[in-house]
Design a protein around this motif. Structure first.
Motif, PDB file in Angstrom:
ATOM      1  N   TYR A   1      -1.491   2.545  12.489  1.00  0.00           N
ATOM      2  CA  TYR A   1      -2.030   1.598  11.090  1.00  0.00           C
ATOM      3  C   TYR A   1      -1.748   1.362  10.220  1.00  0.00           C
ATOM      4  CZ  TYR A   1      -2.934   2.521   5.879  1.00  0.00           C
ATOM      5  OH  TYR A   1      -3.379   1.270   5.211  1.00  0.00           O
TER       6      TYR A   1
ATOM      7  N   LYS B   1      -1.964  -2.698  11.935  1.00  0.00           N
ATOM      8  CA  LYS B   1      -2.948  -3.021  11.350  1.00  0.00           C
ATOM      9  C   LYS B   1      -2.382  -3.922   9.628  1.00  0.00           C
ATOM     10  CE  LYS B   1      -7.669  -3.423  11.348  1.00  0.00           C
ATOM     11  NZ  LYS B   1      -8.087  -3.369  10.128  1.00  0.00           N
ATOM     12  N   LEU B   2      -1.420  -2.677   9.391  1.00  0.00           N
ATOM     13  CA  LEU B   2      -1.520  -3.244   7.925  1.00  0.00           C
ATOM     14  C   LEU B   2      -0.979  -3.879   7.620  1.00  0.00           C
ATOM     15  CD1 LEU B   2      -1.869  -1.816   4.643  1.00  0.00           C
ATOM     16  CD2 LEU B   2      -0.022  -0.653   4.853  1.00  0.00           C
TER      17      LEU B   2
ATOM     18  N   LEU C   1       3.668   2.299   2.542  1.00  0.00           N
ATOM     19  CA  LEU C   1       3.475   2.653   3.541  1.00  0.00           C
ATOM     20  C   LEU C   1       3.596   1.318   4.661  1.00  0.00           C
ATOM     21  CD1 LEU C   1      -0.346   4.165   3.356  1.00  0.00           C
ATOM     22  CD2 LEU C   1       1.969   5.542   4.205  1.00  0.00           C
TER      23      LEU C   1
ATOM     24  N   VAL D   1       1.014  -1.108   0.119  1.00  0.00           N
ATOM     25  CA  VAL D   1      -0.094  -0.162  -0.023  1.00  0.00           C
ATOM     26  C   VAL D   1       1.095   1.240   0.204  1.00  0.00           C
ATOM     27  CG1 VAL D   1      -1.793   1.298   1.543  1.00  0.00           C
ATOM     28  CG2 VAL D   1      -1.903  -1.217   0.760  1.00  0.00           C
TER      29      VAL D   1
ATOM     30  N   VAL E   1       4.699  11.153   8.736  1.00  0.00           N
ATOM     31  CA  VAL E   1       3.642  11.918   8.467  1.00  0.00           C
ATOM     32  C   VAL E   1       2.939  11.644   7.559  1.00  0.00           C
ATOM     33  CG1 VAL E   1       5.062  14.005   8.259  1.00  0.00           C
ATOM     34  CG2 VAL E   1       4.900  12.878   5.576  1.00  0.00           C
ATOM     35  N   HIS E   2       3.061  10.647   7.364  1.00  0.00           N
ATOM     36  CA  HIS E   2       1.557   9.444   5.769  1.00  0.00           C
ATOM     37  C   HIS E   2       0.735   8.744   6.676  1.00  0.00           C
ATOM     38  CE1 HIS E   2       4.130  11.354   3.201  1.00  0.00           C
ATOM     39  NE2 HIS E   2       4.935  10.585   3.148  1.00  0.00           N
ATOM     40  N   ALA E   3       1.368   8.030   7.492  1.00  0.00           N
ATOM     41  CA  ALA E   3       0.592   7.354   8.841  1.00  0.00           C
ATOM     42  C   ALA E   3       1.126   6.878  10.222  1.00  0.00           C
ATOM     43  CB  ALA E   3       0.669   5.874   7.829  1.00  0.00           C
ATOM     44  N   PRO E   4      -0.384   6.809  11.505  1.00  0.00           N
ATOM     45  CA  PRO E   4       0.996   6.590  12.714  1.00  0.00           C
ATOM     46  C   PRO E   4       1.179   4.840  12.635  1.00  0.00           C
ATOM     47  CG  PRO E   4      -1.776   6.810  12.605  1.00  0.00           C
ATOM     48  CD  PRO E   4      -1.499   7.303  10.864  1.00  0.00           C
TER      49      PRO E   4
ATOM     50  N   ARG F   1       0.586   5.583  -0.605  1.00  0.00           N
ATOM     51  CA  ARG F   1       0.076   7.095  -0.619  1.00  0.00           C
ATOM     52  C   ARG F   1      -0.679   6.980  -2.283  1.00  0.00           C
ATOM     53  NH1 ARG F   1      -0.330  10.815   3.513  1.00  0.00           N
ATOM     54  NH2 ARG F   1      -1.654  11.673   1.707  1.00  0.00           N
ATOM     55  N   ARG F   2       0.395   7.014  -3.316  1.00  0.00           N
ATOM     56  CA  ARG F   2       0.450   6.476  -4.174  1.00  0.00           C
ATOM     57  C   ARG F   2       0.985   6.305  -5.344  1.00  0.00           C
ATOM     58  NH1 ARG F   2       3.322  12.696  -5.670  1.00  0.00           N
ATOM     59  NH2 ARG F   2       4.808  11.711  -4.758  1.00  0.00           N
TER      60      ARG F   2
ATOM     61  N   ASP G   1       5.260   5.663  -5.056  1.00  0.00           N
ATOM     62  CA  ASP G   1       5.334   6.146  -3.691  1.00  0.00           C
ATOM     63  C   ASP G   1       6.296   5.242  -2.817  1.00  0.00           C
ATOM     64  OD1 ASP G   1       5.062   8.535  -3.390  1.00  0.00           O
ATOM     65  OD2 ASP G   1       2.969   8.635  -2.900  1.00  0.00           O
TER      66      ASP G   1
ATOM     67  N   THR H   1      -2.610  -7.458   7.844  1.00  0.00           N
ATOM     68  CA  THR H   1      -3.430  -7.423   6.435  1.00  0.00           C
ATOM     69  C   THR H   1      -2.734  -7.356   5.312  1.00  0.00           C
ATOM     70  OG1 THR H   1      -4.913  -5.588   6.977  1.00  0.00           O
ATOM     71  CG2 THR H   1      -4.892  -6.116   4.953  1.00  0.00           C
ATOM     72  N   LEU H   2      -1.681  -6.983   5.082  1.00  0.00           N
ATOM     73  CA  LEU H   2      -1.033  -7.400   3.950  1.00  0.00           C
ATOM     74  C   LEU H   2      -0.583  -8.435   3.579  1.00  0.00           C
ATOM     75  CD1 LEU H   2       0.857  -4.020   3.266  1.00  0.00           C
ATOM     76  CD2 LEU H   2      -1.335  -4.787   1.914  1.00  0.00           C
TER      77      LEU H   2
END
Ligand SMILES: Cc1cc2nc3c(=O)[nH]c(=O)nc-3n(C[C@H](O)[C@H](O)[C@H](O)COP(=O)(O)OP(=O)(O)OC[C@H]3O[C@@H](n4cnc5c(N)ncnc54)[C@H](O)[C@@H]3O)c2cc1C
Lengths: 779, 275
Positions: B250, B253-254, B195, B186, B244-247, B188-189, B192, B257-258
């Motif tokens: 998050y 948990k990611l 995350l 995952v 700055v992109h995610a705490p 952001r764009r 990139d 999931t991944l």
């Protein structure tokens, strides 16, 4: 053939798109010195010492300037360009001028503030020497949270702004308090539009060249006349000694609508050193020392009935100004005048404050208050639907202003002091067409089934209105030159909009020539005594009106001169193909070249009795008030509920910008604007940490949408209501694209996950933000 | 945004490069594709006294399959791998991962080995290296040594490399016949840094049950992590931080999931005999 309405290819594309244009860094003046700045590393600190000795001795360094060095020689900018005009008294505005220092003197007030300027033979050497300047600071407590900064005891940014409240206003329409008290249903929300920045492809840049007493300044600015006046004032020289010109520019979007310290200082240094001096902003400087935008926190309440008719909205918001809010009316008052959008909301109250903090200053960025207002209003509408378990489309439709009530009076003044009265209609029809184009009914039929297959698809909707073509005025001059071209001199300052092409189309029709025969010059203070610039969706309206009015005057003039030459009455003449000739007898005529010669002063002149010499006419157009565009936007998104990742599949936009002069350009404006809207919604964020350090200072962390983030875009122009507030019947379009995507996309995400009833009230909607909202809703 | 002054060297063979590195010591930096180093120079985050540019060492511009091992020379561009259908067909995780790295222009210049040496914990190649048990072949004036990927990454942008060392090639053992692999992330764009990213290899036994599974994670720690191939426990094996992109919460948990998705996709592919 008429040119207005045609998809004429842009004259400016070759230089701008291939990079062969001449930008400020491309000028090659012999002996040009380059400047680099030492900038503040602290949000708020006292400067206890500056030692430039080592830097001054470094290779290539020519001079160094500090705040104390220029004290009494260069004055800080005190910007009061947006004082409240007559007519705005009911808003009880209180506005302090914005102070912008040239170089910090004794105290720094935000990270990135210029402290020392190093002048060297190259930017490399200047940057090397920047590293050798020794500055000692004593850190001071900083005001960083605008809600706190306005309270007694907070650190003060400027002594002349009590409680850091640089501007405030209030609007009362009807009685929102009573309506809220009496309401069947009400809700309250806290909604934030984050701090973002325009991030134009070309950063700012200034080149000043002094010959004798005269300095020519090339600056990447949207407002050359204001820059000239401010420079002359700040360094105390006669205005005629300063000429400000724009070169080719790579965008501005409002970031270049201010006068900046560097423009003043580079001019001053060039005059001191008597040579060309240039500063070209790098990307990190652009991110910390060029204007930021948005950054509003709203506390909103709404009253509504069981069918979702909204009877009252009450809002209080603070705008985090950073060290200055140079345009409090545009940045903050626009929120009030656009808040109720296409809706009929009888009771409305809003209280606003622009609060100073120790961050970079806040400027109006494309949309200027409208995206923030639209995000609040269309989130409110959506929340009303969610609360009542109604379809959001039904709630929007129920609140739209019906055509019978147009021109609708909003019963409050615009920022120009005139009452807001929409000169548009067809809101319900536009909205229905949006639903049709986006396949809303089909979506409602298939959404649950898709969800069962694991595809969480949503459609979200937004609406906006936009007052465009704001004054105070714009200037235009038209001239026939010695080669028979028609030359436009305009007070606008184009930086990518395609104004050369658009204006040439208008003039080509007026003179019966082709756009290629029209020469367009703009953005140079030596061309016209007065001019304003390009911003606020205003140039086609205001500069266009000035140009068409001066065209009409020039047509009258050249017919009179040709009449004299042909011994005919002007009424019997027509203009076309570069000639003035007798109606129906094209062979009996004179060319524009011949008219030019006949209009020239001197013995060869052939002027009608009593007419001054010259084949030129000018006009200053003052708009009666703004003209209102509007539009509706729908977003289709897929959401991954586990990761919070949002995939924008499609944006659909219908909009009214009055008469469309060049559909190609209008579509480009809309497309680019929508994409900037996607950036503001999902990606962009100027983050300051708890010590006032900016945390996104390169494009690695400040995320702009790229071509890969552009979804399918569908747009339609509604030309149902050409404006009767200007001679071309146009409405501005430059800012309309970015207004509605935040609300439309947020609402689409909420729709994709509708069983969870999530709330998304804080931008940007990063995966983490969306995931957190899902978690809060128990998903 | 101009680099500080540096000396510039452009050797044409490995021996010369190694001699230069040895002579220049701590003050030298190797330049490969420049996609990480040039921005750092321009921002003055890196200020080496000397740059040793290896782009003229033609002998390092190769990659090849040696039986079940993908061997990648120091000047092999990421795009060279992306365009090699044979390599992509032999490892779906690589085929998944490479298009996620920046954009084509970046992959045209950026090298695989440069990405490993740069050691960004969210970069794709380091995760693949840890997943596939790659080894890095390193040369210096002192001779040659091999470093296993699991020992190579030492911390944020920190590796086991010593001053004077040049990675000449990286060797990636590919998943065996019958295994499936996957790489998902995952970001952001598009393009990139992730995350978070997860990569897996799943091997099946003759009876169709899972015989072996491997899992690697990127972006969740200061280094790419080889984790227990069980989504339920991965969150306890990583130490994400806030940015700055995610705490961090998050990211925890990611990771779960991944990890689940990568293992599932690798298993599905194993069942379809799609490596
Ligand atoms: C806009 C952008 C987006 C990007 N996005 C991604 C992304 O999503 N994922 C990703 O993984 N990467 C991304 N990158 C980084 C890119 O993949 C780099 O190319 C890579 O990290 C480094 O490879 P390089 O060849 O460019 O190395 P360089 O930049 O030349 O060098 C990087 C470092 O490695 C060292 N080095 C290089 N070669 C050797 C060697 N043979 N031996 C020892 N040390 C060596 C250098 O000294 C330097 O310290 C992105 C880069 C950019 C500019």
């Amino acid at each position: 053939m008429t040119w207005v309405g045609q998809r004429v290819a842009r004259k400016e594309d070759l230089p701008l798109v291939t990079g062969t244009g001449t930008y400020v860094p491309d000028f090659n003046l012999p002996g040009t010195l380059e400047v680099a700045f030492v900038r503040s590393p602290f949000a708020h600190a006292r400067i206890t010492s500056i030692d430039t000795a080592e830097a001054l001795a470094a290779e290539g360094v020519v001079a160094i300037f500090t705040g104390p060095d220029i004290r009494d020689k260069v004055h800080a900018l005190v910007l009061d360009q947006e004082a409240a005009p007559p007519g705005l008294e009911t808003a009880e505005p209180e506005i302090h001028p914005a102070t912008i220092e040239i170089l910090a003197d004794g105290e720094v007030r935000h990270v990135g503030q210029a402290v020392v300027a190093v002048v060297a033979d190259s930017r490399y050497h200047a940057e090397d020497a920047v590293d050798l300047v020794r500055i000692e600071y004593k850190e001071l407590p900083a005001a960083l949270d605008p809600e706190q900064a306005r309270l007694p005891g907070a650190p003060i940014v400027f002594d002349n702004v009590p409680n850091n409240v640089q501007a405030r206003y209030r609007i009362r329409v009807g009685d929102a308090a009573a309506a809220l008290d009496a309401a069947e249903h009400r809700l309250a929300m806290t909604i934030r539009s984050q701090r973002i920045m325009a991030a134009p492809m070309e950063t700012r840049g200034v080149l000043a060249s002094t010959v004798g007493e005269e300095t020519t300044v090339w600056s990447s600015t949207q407002i050359p006349w204001a820059v000239r006046n401010s420079i002359a004032g700040a360094i105390g020289v006669p205005q005629r000694q300063i000429r400000v010109q724009i070169a080719h520019m790579g965008g501005g979007f409002g970031q270049k609508v201010n006068v900046y310290p560097e423009e003043v200082l580079i001019t001053y240094i060039s005059r001191v050193l008597k040579c060309p001096v240039r500063w070209v902003e790098d990307r990190v400087e652009n991110m910390i020392a060029s204007g930021h935008a948005r950054d509003q926190l709203h506390h909103v309440e709404a009253a509504f009935d069981a069918e979702g008719h909204i009877t009252a909205v009450r809002d209080r918001f603070v705008l985090d100004s950073g060290v200055a809010c140079p345009y409090p009316l545009s940045s903050a008052y626009n929120v009030a005048s656009h808040f109720r959008s296409m809706y009929r909301i009888p009771n409305f109250a809003i209280d606003a404050e622009c609060v100073l903090t120790h961050k970079m200053f806040n400027l109006p960025y494309r949309g200027a208050g409208r995206p923030e207002a639209a995000f609040v209003m269309d989130r409110v509408i959506n929340a009303v639907a969610q609360e009542l378990s109604l379809d959001p489309a039904d709630v929007i439709r129920r609140n739209l202003i019906p055509d019978e009530e147009q021109p609708y009076r909003m019963r409050m003044p615009y920022r120009d002091g005139h009452e807001v009265v929409y000169d548009a209609s067809g809101f319900p029809a536009a909205f229905d067409r949006l639903l049709e184009l986006i396949g809303y009914e089909e979506h409602r039929r298939t959404q649950a089934q898709l969800r069962a297959q694991g595809v969480h698809r949503g459609i979200g909707l937004g609406t906006y209105v936009e007052g465009t073509g704001v004054g105070p005025f714009e200037s235009g001059q038209l001239q026939v030159d010695s080669q028979g071209h028609v030359v436009i001199y305009s007070g606008c300052a184009p930086h990518g909009q395609g104004l050369d092409t658009t204006m040439s189309q208008v003039v080509a029709d007026a003179f019966g020539i082709t756009p290629a025969d029209v020469v367009f010059r703009a953005g140079d203070t030596a061309l016209l005594p007065y001019g304003v610039g390009t911003f606020a969706s205003r140039s086609v309206v205001t500069a266009g009106a000035a140009i068409i009015e001066s065209s009409n005057r020039l047509l009258t003039r050249i017919k009179a001169i040709a009449g004299e030459m042909l011994e005919m009455a002007p009424e019997d003449l027509e203009v076309g193909g570069g000639r003035v000739s007798v109606h129906g007898v094209p062979s009996r005529g004179v060319s524009f070249k011949e008219v030019y010669r006949a209009a020239s002063p001197g013995p060869g002149a052939r002027l009608p009795e009593g007419m001054d010499a010259g084949a030129a006419e000018s006009f200053y157009w003052v708009p009666p008030t703004v003209t209102w565009g509007f539009g509706v936007v729908g977003a289709v998104v897929d959401v991954d509920p586990e990761t919070g990742v949002v995939d924008v599949k499609k944006l659909v936009m219908l909009h009214d910008c009055g008469r469309v002069i060049n559909p190609l350009i209008v579509e480009g404006q809309i497309e680019g604007g929508l994409v900037q809207g996607i950036g503001a919604t999902l990606y962009e964020h100027v983050v300051y940490d708890e010590s006032g350090q900016p945390r996104a200072t390169t494009f690695l962390d400040y995320l702009l949408p790229t071509s890969a983030e552009v979804p399918e875009i569908v747009q339609e122009h509604l030309e149902g209501t050409p404006s009767d507030r200007n001679p071309l019947g146009v409405k501005g379009v430059g800012e309309s694209g970015p207004i509605s995507p935040p609300a439309a996309i947020a609402n689409a995400i909420i729709d994709a996950l509708s069983p969870l009833k999530i709330q998304l009230n804080e931008l940007p909607l990063s995966p983490a933000t969306v995931a957190a909202a899902i978690e809060r809703a128990g998903g | 945004m101009k680099p500080a002054q540096f000396e510039y060297h452009a050797p044409t063979d490995v021996g010369e490069a190694v001699r230069l590195l040895s002579a220049l010591g701590e003050n030298a930096r190797l330049l490969a594709g420049g996609q990480s180093l040039m921005p750092m120079l321009n921002l003055r985050l890196a200020r080496p006294e000397a740059i040793v540019d290896i782009n003229r060492i033609a002998a390092l511009a190769y990659h090849r399959l040696e039986d079940e091992t993908l061997v990648i020379g120091a000047l092999c561009r990421q795009r060279d791998i992306e365009r090699d259908q044979e390599v992509l067909a032999r490892c779906a995780a690589i085929a998944d991962a490479v298009p996620l790295i920046g954009h084509i222009g970046i992959r045209n210049r950026g090298t695989v080995v440069g990405s490993l040496a740069h050691a960004d914990p969210a970069a794709e190649w380091p995760v693949l290296a840890v997943l596939l048990d790659a080894t890095l072949e390193v040369e210096s004036a002192a001779g040659r040594r091999s470093i296993a990927a699991k020992d190579f990454f030492k911390g944020l942008f920190a590796t086991d490399l010593r001053a004077g060392e040049l990675v000449v090639e990286a060797r990636f053992p590919l998943p065996p016949e019958g295994a499936g692999s996957a790489f998902i992330e995952v970001a952001r764009r598009h393009g990139d840094f992730a995350l978070g990213a997860a990569a897996a290899v799943v091997e099946l036994a003759a009876d169709g049950s899972v015989a072996a599974a491997r899992l690697a994670l990127g972006g969740f720690d200061s280094v790419p992590v080889r984790a227990t191939p069980d989504p339920a426990v991965v969150a306890t094996e990583v130490h994400p931080v806030d940015d700055v992109h995610a705490p961090a919460a998050y990211r925890s948990k990611l990771a779960e999931t991944l990890a689940r998705r990568a293992l599932e996709l690798a298993e599905q592919r194993a069942r379809k005999a799609d490596r």
